[in-house]
Design a protein around this motif. Sequence first.
Motif, mmCIF file in Angstrom:
data_model
loop_
_atom_site.group_PDB
_atom_site.id
_atom_site.type_symbol
_atom_site.label_atom_id
_atom_site.label_comp_id
_atom_site.label_asym_id
_atom_site.label_seq_id
_atom_site.Cartn_x
_atom_site.Cartn_y
_atom_site.Cartn_z
ATOM 1 N N THR C 89 4.032 7.271 -9.197
ATOM 2 C CA THR C 89 5.114 6.735 -10.028
ATOM 3 C C THR C 89 5.106 5.213 -9.991
ATOM 4 O O THR C 89 4.382 4.594 -9.222
ATOM 5 N N SER C 90 5.954 4.648 -10.808
ATOM 6 C CA SER C 90 6.086 3.196 -10.855
ATOM 7 C C SER C 90 6.606 2.633 -9.533
ATOM 8 O O SER C 90 6.393 1.481 -9.209
ATOM 9 N N LYS C 91 7.271 3.497 -8.734
ATOM 10 C CA LYS C 91 7.755 3.063 -7.422
ATOM 11 C C LYS C 91 6.591 2.589 -6.550
ATOM 12 O O LYS C 91 6.691 1.629 -5.807
ATOM 13 N N ASP C 92 5.502 3.332 -6.668
ATOM 14 C CA ASP C 92 4.321 2.953 -5.884
ATOM 15 C C ASP C 92 3.822 1.579 -6.292
ATOM 16 O O ASP C 92 3.396 0.773 -5.454
ATOM 17 N N VAL C 93 3.880 1.317 -7.577
ATOM 18 C CA VAL C 93 3.410 0.022 -8.058
ATOM 19 C C VAL C 93 4.299 -1.090 -7.508
ATOM 20 O O VAL C 93 3.834 -2.099 -6.988
ATOM 21 N N THR C 96 3.652 -1.670 -3.900
ATOM 22 C CA THR C 96 2.435 -2.451 -3.676
ATOM 23 C C THR C 96 2.747 -3.942 -3.755
ATOM 24 O O THR C 96 2.299 -4.738 -2.935
ATOM 25 N N TYR C 97 3.555 -4.302 -4.765
ATOM 26 C CA TYR C 97 3.968 -5.705 -4.887
ATOM 27 C C TYR C 97 4.748 -6.155 -3.653
ATOM 28 O O TYR C 97 4.449 -7.198 -3.049
ATOM 29 N N ASP C 98 5.676 -5.329 -3.220
ATOM 30 C CA ASP C 98 6.469 -5.691 -2.038
ATOM 31 C C ASP C 98 5.583 -5.825 -0.802
ATOM 32 O O ASP C 98 5.745 -6.729 0.016
ATOM 33 N N TYR C 99 4.666 -4.881 -0.701
ATOM 34 C CA TYR C 99 3.770 -4.863 0.469
ATOM 35 C C TYR C 99 2.973 -6.165 0.552
ATOM 36 O O TYR C 99 2.898 -6.816 1.595
ATOM 37 N N CYS C 100 2.413 -6.556 -0.549
ATOM 38 C CA CYS C 100 1.515 -7.711 -0.510
ATOM 39 C C CYS C 100 2.272 -9.030 -0.435
ATOM 40 O O CYS C 100 1.768 -9.991 0.117
ATOM 41 N N THR C 101 3.472 -9.046 -0.977
ATOM 42 C CA THR C 101 4.168 -10.334 -0.978
ATOM 43 C C THR C 101 5.103 -10.485 0.215
ATOM 44 O O THR C 101 5.835 -11.460 0.319
ATOM 45 N N HIS C 102 5.082 -9.516 1.133
ATOM 46 C CA HIS C 102 5.920 -9.637 2.329
ATOM 47 C C HIS C 102 5.501 -10.888 3.104
ATOM 48 O O HIS C 102 4.315 -11.105 3.366
ATOM 49 N N PRO C 103 6.466 -11.725 3.435
ATOM 50 C CA PRO C 103 6.087 -13.021 4.025
ATOM 51 C C PRO C 103 5.302 -12.902 5.337
ATOM 52 O O PRO C 103 4.525 -13.794 5.675
ATOM 53 N N SER C 147 -6.711 -5.555 -6.719
ATOM 54 C CA SER C 147 -5.266 -5.357 -6.794
ATOM 55 C C SER C 147 -4.909 -3.902 -7.077
ATOM 56 O O SER C 147 -4.200 -3.598 -8.020
ATOM 57 N N PRO C 148 -5.390 -3.007 -6.246
ATOM 58 C CA PRO C 148 -5.126 -1.586 -6.496
ATOM 59 C C PRO C 148 -3.719 -1.196 -6.044
ATOM 60 O O PRO C 148 -3.021 -1.988 -5.418
ATOM 61 N N ILE C 149 -3.368 0.026 -6.379
ATOM 62 C CA ILE C 149 -2.033 0.514 -6.018
ATOM 63 C C ILE C 149 -2.150 1.402 -4.776
ATOM 64 O O ILE C 149 -2.999 2.301 -4.729
ATOM 65 N N ILE C 150 -1.296 1.120 -3.778
ATOM 66 C CA ILE C 150 -1.286 1.983 -2.606
ATOM 67 C C ILE C 150 -0.040 2.859 -2.634
ATOM 68 O O ILE C 150 0.926 2.556 -3.335
ATOM 69 N N GLN C 151 -0.101 3.946 -1.855
ATOM 70 C CA GLN C 151 0.986 4.923 -1.935
ATOM 71 C C GLN C 151 2.180 4.454 -1.105
ATOM 72 O O GLN C 151 2.054 4.179 0.092
ATOM 73 N N ALA C 152 3.327 4.411 -1.750
ATOM 74 C CA ALA C 152 4.527 3.939 -1.069
ATOM 75 C C ALA C 152 4.837 4.812 0.143
ATOM 76 O O ALA C 152 5.173 4.315 1.220
ATOM 77 N N ALA C 153 4.686 6.125 -0.031
ATOM 78 C CA ALA C 153 5.054 7.028 1.059
ATOM 79 C C ALA C 153 4.205 6.766 2.292
ATOM 80 O O ALA C 153 4.696 6.738 3.426
#
Lengths: 335, 303, 544, 606
Positions: C89-93, C96-103, C147-153
Motif C-alpha cells: 500500500t501507499s503506507k509502505d511508500v 520508506t520516506y520516513d525511514y530514510c529521512t529519519h535524522p 530508491s526502492p520501497i521497503i515493507q513498513a511492517a
Amino acid sequence: MLTFTIRRLILSVPTLLFISLVIFLLLELAPGDPMAQVPLTVPPEVKEKMREALGLGQPAHIRFWKWLVQFFWIEPQVMIDHYFGSNFSEGDLRVISWQTRSPVMDIVIQRMPQTLWVVGTAYVVAILIALPIGIYSAYRQYSWFDQMGTFVSMVGFSVPPFFSGVLVIVIFSVQLGWFPSIYDTTLVVDSWDAFVKQLQQMIMPVMVLALQITAQLSRFMRASMLDNLNQDYVRTARAKGLSEYTVVMVHVLRNSMIPVVTVIALGIPAIFGGAIITEQVFKVNGIGQLLIGAIQANDLPMVQTLTFIFAVLIVMFNLIADVLYGILDPRIRYD
Amino acid sequence: MTELSNPVPSNPPRSQWLDVWDQFKSHRGALMGGALFLFIILAVYLGPMFWDIEATRIDIRARNQGPSWAHPFGTDQLGRDMLARMMAGGSTSVSVGLTAMLLALFLGSFVGVIAGFFKKLDGPLMRLTDLFLALPLLPLLLVMMLLFREPLNAAFGPEQGIFILIVTSIGVTSWMPTARIVRGDVLAIKEREFVLAARSIGTSDGKLITRHILPNVLSPIMVSATLGIATAIITESSLSFLGLGFPPDFPTWGRLLFDATDYLQQYPERVFWPGMAISLTVLSVNYLGDGLRDALDPRIRGR
Amino acid sequence: ERGADGQVNIIYWQAPSIMNPFLSGGTKDVEASSLVIEPLARYDPNGAMVPFLAEEIPTVANGGVSEDLTSITWKIKAGLTWSDGTPFTSKDVKFTYDYCTHPEGGCAQVTKFEGVTSVETPDDLTVKVTFEGPTPFPYGPFVGGESPIIQAAQFAECLGAKAPECTEANFSPIGTGPFVVDEFKPNDVITLSANPNYRDPAKPAFAKVLFKGGGDATAAGRAVMETGEFDYAWNLQLAPDVIAQMEAGGKGVAVAGFGPLVERIMLNNTNPDPALGPDERSVVRPHPFLSDPAVYKAMSMAIDRPLLVEIGYGKAGKVTCNWVPAPAVYAADIAGCDVQDIAGANKMLDEAGYKDTNGDGVRETPDGKPMKVLYQTSTNAVRQDFQALIKQWWSEIGIETELRNVNASVFFGGDPGSPDTFQKFYADVEMYANTFNGTDPQSYFGNGLCDKAPTPASQWQGENISRFCDEEFDALHAELTKTADAGKRAEIGQQLNTMIFEKGGMIPLVHRGRLSGQSNTLGGHVLNVWDSELWDAADWYRIK
Amino acid sequence: MLDQPIAQIKGLRVEFQTKDGPVVGVEDVSFDVNPGETVCIVGESGSGKSVSSLSLMRLVEFGGGEIAGGELLFNGRGGETTDLAKAEQEMMKQIRGNEIGMIFQEPMTALNPVFTVGRQLTEGLRIHKNMTKKQAEERALELLRQVRIPEPERRLKQYPHELSGGMRQRVVIAMAMACEPRLLIADEPTTALDVTIQAEILALMDRLKRETGTAVMFITHDMAVVAQMADRVVVMFRGNKVEEGTVTEIFENPQHDYTRALLAAVPKLGEMIGKDYPEPMKLMGVEDQKIEPIKGTDEVLLEVKNLTTRFPVKGGVLRRTVANVHAVEDVSFKVFKGQTLSLVGESGCGKSSAGRSILRLVEPMSGQVNFEGRDILGLSNSQMHKARLDMQMIFQDPFASLNPQMQLLDQVAEPMRNYGLASGSELQDRVASLFDRVHLPRSFMRRYPHEMSGGQRQRIAIARALALNPKLIVADEAVSALDVSVQAQVLNLMMELQAELGLSFLFISHDMAVVERVSHQVGVMYLGRIVEIGPRDRVFANPLHAYTQALMKAVPIADPRKRKSEKDLNFKPIPSPIHGTDYKPEPSEYLELEPGHFVLTTDSGY
Ligand SMILES: Nc1ncnc2c1ncn2[C@@H]1O[C@H](COP(=O)(O)OP(=O)(O)OP(=O)(O)O)[C@@H](O)[C@H]1O
Ligand SMILES: Nc1ncnc2c1ncn2[C@@H]1O[C@H](COP(=O)(O)OP(=O)(O)OP(=O)(O)O)[C@@H](O)[C@H]1O
Ligand SMILES: [Mg+2]
Ligand SMILES: [Mg+2]
C-alpha cells in the motif's frame, strides 16, 4: 608441567589485554574511512550522517571500553544462549560490523567452515606429504632425491599463490574443465554427489596452499632428521641389531618429530587466519577474505575482532606448542 | 722421542675467512648458488648500464611483443621493454630483500643477544617478541602504510618513501624468529666455558658480546639472513597483490608477475621471466645459505 | 513459466554486504537488493522511465505533476502484494520516506528526498510527494534502484538509530521483486528463490538465484566466458585484450552499455603550491600556468584518445570531449577530439610564449617557471597505464609530469584529515571518473558552480573539484534550473558541456561504458546502465 | 673348538672419505680375542681404538668409513667362522646385539631420550630371541638386577634422563648383555664417570664376565683401568698396533717406546709417599729434566672463611625461589704463596662452585675471601676488575674454554688489552714470550683453537692465565680432559711455573693420583663441605674421614698386582644438595687430629 601451563595461562591474560590495546590504538591511528566505498554520488553531508550513525563520533577510550565489554562479556553470553537456550544477552548490544550492520561474531562463525575445510585440509595434506619427503631426504642426504626435493620445495616456496592459483585455474578449469574455478560455499555435503563436488572444488586451493606448506615443513623435517641421525643413540640402536627401518622410523623419527610437531602447532593459527591470497583467488570467502574485505572497507569492529581472535589463537597455540614440547620430550620439564 | 709430542696440525695457519672460503668452496651447491646470486645482483644493478632502454619508456606500437632481438624478453601491454623492467624490478626486489633482511636481522640479533645475555631483560624482551608474533601482520602493515606513507613521501620522495616504508614494515614484522633462535644460541654459548674464561680475564660485557658471543652466533644469523631475503622478496610480491606494496607504475618482480598473470594465456612468457627470477633468487640464496652455514660452523670447519 | 529454468548464477566481484540500499549505497548492495525490492518506476536501457509498482509515470501532461512543479502524485498498481502475501500500500511508500529521512538513521539515499517537504497518502494506492519549490525533474524519490520501497511492517521497529540492529530485515528484506532471499551470507554469497507472490504469474523463469561475490574481475569474467560456471558477471573492468581472450573461450560474451561515466583529467584552477600552506593551497587563484587556454588546450591536443580507449577500455570505451556525454541529447559536438596533434600543441605553446629557454626539454612559463605538473589519480592498473602514456605525450610537448597514485579508498574516502583526497586536490591535475544517478544532469552540471568549490571552511566538502569558476557558466546553469522544456534543457546542457571544456575545467578522456559478461545461454537481459543491471531479472530465462 | 679365538682381526685397514681425500683411521691392526678373556686396547685419543671396534660391528659404514682391507673373522654360536668384513648387512643384524654386544663411551647420549629404559632394553630381546613382550620384560628386569640397579621395576618405566650417569651406564651394559653375546665390546665405558662409579662399573663388568664367560674387548686410554681389568693388552698408536702382551708383561716389561712413555706418564697413587713436597714427573725422552721438590712459602696468600654459595631453584606459578642448591656450604681454607691447595671430590660436590666463588664468577652468598688482606667479596665492580689482575683461572675443557672464532694471538692478548697493559708491538712481544713460556712455537700465534691438539690448547689457556702475571691461579680440572701423556706434560709445566714464578694454585680435580702428585695441601669435598683438609702426605697416608677412605679405595692403581675387588667398595648414593628455603645447615666444625690436618665433625651427609 601443570604449574608451568597455569603460569603461562595467567601470564597470557595481561599479554592479550595489552595486545588488544595495541591493536585498538593502531587501528585507531589508521586514517581510513568506512564511507570510502560509498559511491561518489552520495554527497559528503550524507556520508557524515552515516558516520555518526556508526558511532564514530565517540572518543576512543569509550569505544575501546565498549568493545572490551562487548567482546569479553556479551559475546560469551550470546554463545551460552545459543547452546543452552538461555537469554542472558537479551537486549545487550553486540559487536556490530559497520559494513554489514550485523554481529561480527555471526559472520566469523559463518566463515569458519570453508576456511577449515580448505586451509585445514591443505595443512593436513601438506603434513602428510612433507614428512615422508623430509625423512627420506635426510636419510639419503645429498642423494638425487634429496637434491630434487630441495629444488622443488624451494620453487614451491618462492611461487606466490596469486600466480600458482591462477595457473592451476587456467590449466584445470579453463583448459581441462575438471574443477570449478569458483568455490561454492553454499554446497551442503549430504550425499555422495555433493561430496564429490566438494572434493572437486577443494582440490585446487588445497593444492596451491599445500605446495607452500609442504615446501617449508619438509625442510624442517629434513633438518631435524639430520640432527638426530648422527646422534649416539642411533649407533646404540644399530648395535642392538635393529633393522634400518626400525632405527630410522622409530628411534630417529620419534626424536625428530619433537621440534617439527611444535612447528606444526605454531602453524595452526594460520589455518584459522585463512590463507588470504589463496582464498581471494578461488573465492573461498573464508576468514582471510573477510579480514581483507573488512580492511578495505575500513570496517573497524570487524578488523579489530578478527585481529584479536588471531592474537588469541597465536598466544594459545604458542602455549600449546610449549606444552606439547614438554610432553613429547621427556627431558624437558618446565618446573 | 718425537712420537710422544702431539701431532702438529698439518695445514698451515690461515686466516679465518680463508678457512670459511675453503669450506664454502667445497660445497658445490653453495658455490653455484653464490655465483647465481652474484650474477643476479650484477644483472639488476649493473645491467641497466648495458641495456639502455628505459624501463618506463613506452613504445605503444611495439606492445605485447614476444622475445626478439630488440626486446629479448618481449614487451608489455604498453610496449615497455620487459628486460629493462625486469632489471628495474629486480633492483627494487633485491634491494627490498636485502635491506628488509638486514633490518630484521639487526633487530632480531639485537633483541636476541640482549635477551639471552642479560637475564633481567630476558623476560620483557621475550614478551615483546611474543607480542610482535601475535600482532597480525596484515593489519599492522596496512596501518603502517597509511600512517607513515605521507610523512615519508614528503621527506624522501614517493619512491624512496614507499621503499623505506615497505622495507621497515617487512623488517619490523619478521625479526622475531631470528630473535628467538639467537637468544637460544646465546643462552647456550653463555654457558660455554670460554665466556666464563673471558670474564675471568676481565672482559667487559660489551666486549664479551662483540668479541665472544656475536662471532659464535653468526651461523644461525647467517641462515636467518638467507631465508630472510627470500621471504622479504615474496612478502613484497604478496603486498603488491593486496594493494599495499609499491605503486603500480613502480616495477618489482612481484608486481610484474602479478600484472602478467592476467595475460597468462595470451603471453605466457610474461609470467615466465619474473616467476623465474624470483625462484632463482630464492633458490640461489637458499643454497648460498646452506653453504655459509657449513662454512661458518666451527664444528664442521674445525675439529 | 515460473521456476521452470532452474538456477541462474550471478557473480559480482565486489560482494554485497547488506541487502538494504538505504544503509549502504554501494552499487553492489543496491544491485543485489534490486532482485528483491523495487521502486515505483525504473529507467530503461535508453534512460526512459518505465513504471514498475506505479500504474504510469506521472507527468504534467497526464496531471501527475502539478502545474507549478511542486508536487507529484503516484498511482500504485492495484492488487500488488509483498512476497509474504500482505498487500502493498501507499503506507509502505510513506514509511520508506520516513525511514530514510529519519535524522538518526544515517540513510545513504537521503539525497533522493532532497527538497521533499512531505509525502502524503490520500488513499491506499495514491502517494503524493510535495517539494519545497518548483522541481522540473520531480522523479528523485521512489524512482530507480537506489530508491526502492521497503515493507513498513518489517522495518517498523528499525527506525533511526535502531536501523543497523535489524540484521534479519537488512539481510532478507521482504520485497515485491521477482526473488526472495533464502540465505544471505554477507560479503560472500546470497541464495534466492522465485517470489511465489510475484505480480506476473509466469515470471521469473528461474527458480533459484545464486549470487556470488568476491574475487576479482578477471576471475568473474573467466567464470562466465571461459568456464561457463556462471551466467552473469558484473562490471568487468579489464584490459580489452584480456576480454577478447576470454570471449574466445566461447561460453559467453561481454556486453557494453554507456551511461554518463567519463574518465577525465581535472585541471586545478587554484595554485597547489605546497609552500602556500594547507589553508591557502587549493583556494588561492589562479594556477601559475594551467589557467592559460593555450596550455590546457595543448595538453588536450597532445592526448591520443582513440589509443587510450583501445588500450584501456576497448569496446567499453568511447572517445569523448564531453563532461556529460549521455543521455546523448546533452552531448556537444567538439571538434578535433579524436585526433592527436603534438605538432599543433607545440606550436600553440610556442606562440603563447612557453619556450624551453634552458634546453632541458621542459618549457618555462614566460616568467621563468618550469612547466612541471603533478598528476595524481587512484591506484588502478588502467589508470596507471593512462598516466604513463599521458606523461609520455606531455613530455613531447615540453611539459614534465610527476605521477602519483593514491589508494582508492583514501583518494575517494573524503577524510578531511587526509591530504590525498581528490577533494583536496593537492596536485596540478588529477584523473578520475564519476557519474550521476538517473538521466537528469541538472544537479550534476551544478558541480561546476563557483560556490560548490571545496574549501577548508566547508570541511573540504563540495563537488567543484577543479574549482572552476565562471560567471557565464553560473548564469547558464541558473537558467537550466528554471527550464522545464526538454529540448531547451538539452540545448543548455550542450552549451554547459562545451563551456567547461573550453574554459579549462577539465580534459575529458574517455566515455566509459559498463562491460558485463553474459553467458550464451542467458536470455531476456538487456544491459541497463541507468538503473540496476539486474533490473530485468524477472524476464531472464535460459536459452535452450 | 674351545681354544679357537672368538674374534680374529687380521690386517684391518679402515679409511674415511673426507673432503681432503681419504683419511686412514686404522692402518694395520691384528689381534685375537679368546673366549672368556678380557683384552684391553689402549692408546691415546685418535689412535683408532673406536674405529677398530666399530669395524667389528660393521658400524663404521654408518659414520662414513670403509673397511679397506683385512679380515674380521668371527666364530659364531653355531661354531662356524665368518668373515664379518664381507658379511651382508642383513646377516650383521643377526650378529649385532645377539652375538656381539657393545657398550658405548657416553652413557648420557647412548640412550634414546624419548623411550623408556624398559622399551630400549627389550627391543633387542624381542628381535633376537623372539620373546613376547612379557617375557622380554621379565628378562629385562632380571638384567637390571644383575647390574645391581636399585628398584629395577621402577627403572623400567623411567626415561634415561631420570637416571644418574652411573645408572645409565649400567642400563647400557645390561642392554649389551641382554642376549648373552659371546663377545662384549666396551668402548671407554667409564671415561665419563666419577672414580667411585667407575670402580663399581668395573667391578660389575668383571663379575659379569666371570659369571657368563663372555669374552670382553675393553677399550680405554686409562692405564689404571687396564691394570684393573685386563688379561691381555693391545697397545695402539696412530692406527697401528705397536705392542701386545699379557697385562703383567706390558706393565712390567714394556717393549715399545710408546708403551714405556705411556706408562711413565701415568701418575700412580702412592708414588709420592715419603716425599714432603710435590715434584715434576720424570718423563720419557725428556733430557736434562731437573726434578726438584717445590717448597713454596708459609705466607698466606688467600684465606677463605665460611664461604657459602647457593643457587636458587625457582618454581611454582610465580617463579619464586622454592629451594636452594647448597653447592658450597661453610668452606674455609688457606692457600700459601708458591704452594698448591687441591680440592678433590666427586662430581657435583661443589669444587667448581668454590673456585668460581673465589673469583666471583658466581656470587657467593656469604663468607669471606681475603686475598692479600683485601676482602674480595666486598669489592665494587671496578675494584673487582682490578683484583682479577692477580687471580686467574684455567678451565677443565681446553676446547670449550677457548673461543673457536679467535686467533690464539688475540686470545692470549685479550687480558692485556682489557687492562691496557700493552699494545702494538709490545703486546706482540709479550704474547710471544708467553708462548715461549708454555713451550709453544711462536708460529702458532696465528692459528685457531681447532688447529691445535688438546694439550696445546690447554697450554694456550695457561698462557692466557699467565698474561696478567697473577699470584693465584685456580685450575679447575685443568688436566682432566687430556690424554695421560699430555696431562703429564701440562702438569710438569704448571709445576715448573710454580717453581720459577712462585705462583700459587688452587687445583681442582677428581683424580686422586694427579692430586697426590701436585699438591702441598689437600681438601676433600663432599656435598659442598670440606670433610677433611691437611698436608698432602698426611691426608693420603692417613685418611681419617670415612668418605676420604672410601674414595681412596675406589681409585684404581696402575699396577696389575694391586687390583681392587668388588667387596672393597661401599658407596652410598649421594644425597641431594637441594634443600628447602627454610633449611638451616649446621656450621662446619673441625677437629685437628694431626698438626694442620683437620677432619669435619659435623654431619656431612655421608
Ligand atoms: N667419521 C669419521 N670421519 C673421518 N675420520 C674419522 C671418523 N671417525 C674416526 N676418524 C678418524 O679415525 C682415527 C681413529 O679414531 P678413533 O675414534 O678410533 O680414535 P680413538 O682411539 O677411539 O680415540 P678416543 O680415545 O678419542 O675415542 C682418528 O684419526 C679419527 O680422526
Ligand atoms: N649455575 C648453577 N645453577 C644452579 N645449580 C648449580 C649451578 N652451578 C652448579 N650448580 C649445582 O651446584 C652443585 C655443585 O656444582 P659444581 O659444578 O661446583 O660441582 P663440581 O664439584 O665442580 O662437579 P664436577 O666435578 O662435575 O665439575 C651441583 O649440584 C650443581 O648441580
Ligand atoms: Mg673412541
Ligand atoms: Mg666442576
